[in-house]
Motif scaffolding. Structure first.
Motif, PDB file in Angstrom:
ATOM      1  N   SER A  44      39.594  78.584  34.696  1.00 52.22           N
ATOM      2  CA  SER A  44      40.880  79.015  33.071  1.00 52.22           C
ATOM      3  C   SER A  44      42.814  79.489  34.300  1.00 52.22           C
ATOM      4  O   SER A  44      43.478  80.106  33.739  1.00 52.22           O
ATOM      5  N   GLY A  45      42.480  78.902  36.224  1.00 56.30           N
ATOM      6  CA  GLY A  45      43.832  79.095  35.981  1.00 56.30           C
ATOM      7  C   GLY A  45      43.029  80.904  37.383  1.00 56.30           C
ATOM      8  O   GLY A  45      44.507  80.989  37.931  1.00 56.30           O
ATOM      9  N   LYS A  46      42.782  81.622  37.487  1.00 56.29           N
ATOM     10  CA  LYS A  46      42.392  82.584  37.980  1.00 56.29           C
ATOM     11  C   LYS A  46      42.567  82.552  39.640  1.00 56.29           C
ATOM     12  O   LYS A  46      43.441  83.500  39.741  1.00 56.29           O
ATOM     13  N   SER A  47      42.814  81.910  40.295  1.00 54.44           N
ATOM     14  CA  SER A  47      42.292  81.786  41.606  1.00 54.44           C
ATOM     15  C   SER A  47      43.507  81.374  42.016  1.00 54.44           C
ATOM     16  O   SER A  47      44.622  81.507  42.725  1.00 54.44           O
ATOM     17  N   THR A  48      44.332  80.176  40.953  1.00 52.73           N
ATOM     18  CA  THR A  48      45.493  79.551  41.501  1.00 52.73           C
ATOM     19  C   THR A  48      46.644  81.293  41.528  1.00 52.73           C
ATOM     20  O   THR A  48      47.470  81.155  42.156  1.00 52.73           O
TER      21      THR A  48
END
Length: 226
Positions: A44-48
């Motif tokens: 989903s992009g949360k770690s990025t």
């Protein structure tokens, strides 16, 4: 008081047919003292986003401000110093140095800067986290929960502007997960620590005062619960 501001933050990996847009024009503001959870499925992009906020990575485009500092203008050395002094990082796998005692691991960010520790503040942190009897132990002599508490103490020792927790309970059983979330809430309330928690677990996210949901690199929901 605004601590963090993201404006149109985009992160793109690869090029051409292999291009992947991990973050797609993220706009986000976090106030000082907030406890926010960022939730989303894998990919989903949360770690990025967390890596960008922690100066481990840079956005392809857009602007990120933390405590008045524009992260885009930091070179690698400046980013490392900013991360050590202004951003506390808690990871799923603790990242403790096995040959150093709990005390030494906690004080490491200060020792790297050759700064004299505030022993009263150290005592306040370790007492709040229930680690005062373990200061001379090595990480290998601790339980998983105790290792994570040590990592939390290390992240707080520099009084960071922002604390980023990346799946901090992902490697723990239910009881230790409960204790770690209690510790994070305590640091938020007792030390007025601003916290952004990354998780895929909705039950964990419900412990925060605000839940931000990411999907395909975009914020699709932003709920303030308290």
């Amino acid at each position: 008081m605004e601590l963090l501001k993201c404006e149109k933050v985009t992160k793109v990996y690869g090029s051409g047919a292999a291009q992947v847009k991990a973050l797609d024009e993220i706009d986000l503001t976090v106030e000082k003292g907030e406890f926010a959870a960022i939730i989303g499925a894998s990919g989903s992009g949360k770690s990025t986003l967390l890596h960008i906020l922690g100066t481990v990575d840079k956005p392809t485009s857009g602007k990120v401000m933390v405590g008045g500092t524009d992260l885009a203008f930091l070179n690698p050395t400046e980013a490392a110093i900013f991360r050590r002094r202004k951003v506390g990082l808690i990871y799923q796998f603790y990242n403790l140095i096995p040959t150093l005692t709990v005390r030494q691991n906690i004080l490491m960010p200060l020792l790297l800067d050759k700064k004299k520790p505030d022993l009263e503040y150290l005592n306040k942190i370790v007492t709040s986290l229930g680690m005062e009897e373990k200061l001379e132990a090595l990480p290998g002599q601790l339980s998983g929960g105790q290792q994570q508490r040590t990592a939390i103490a290390r992240s707080l020792i520099y009084r960071p502007a922002l604390l980023l927790a990346d799946e901090p309970t992902g490697n723990l059983d239910r009881q230790n997960s409960r204790e770690i979330m209690d510790m994070l809430k305590l640091s938020n309330r007792k030390f007025s620590q601003t916290i952004i928690l990354i998780t895929h677990d909705e039950k964990i996210a419900l412990e925060a005062d605000r839940i931000i949901t990411l999907e395909d690199g975009r914020i699709i929901a932003d709920e303030r619960r308290r």
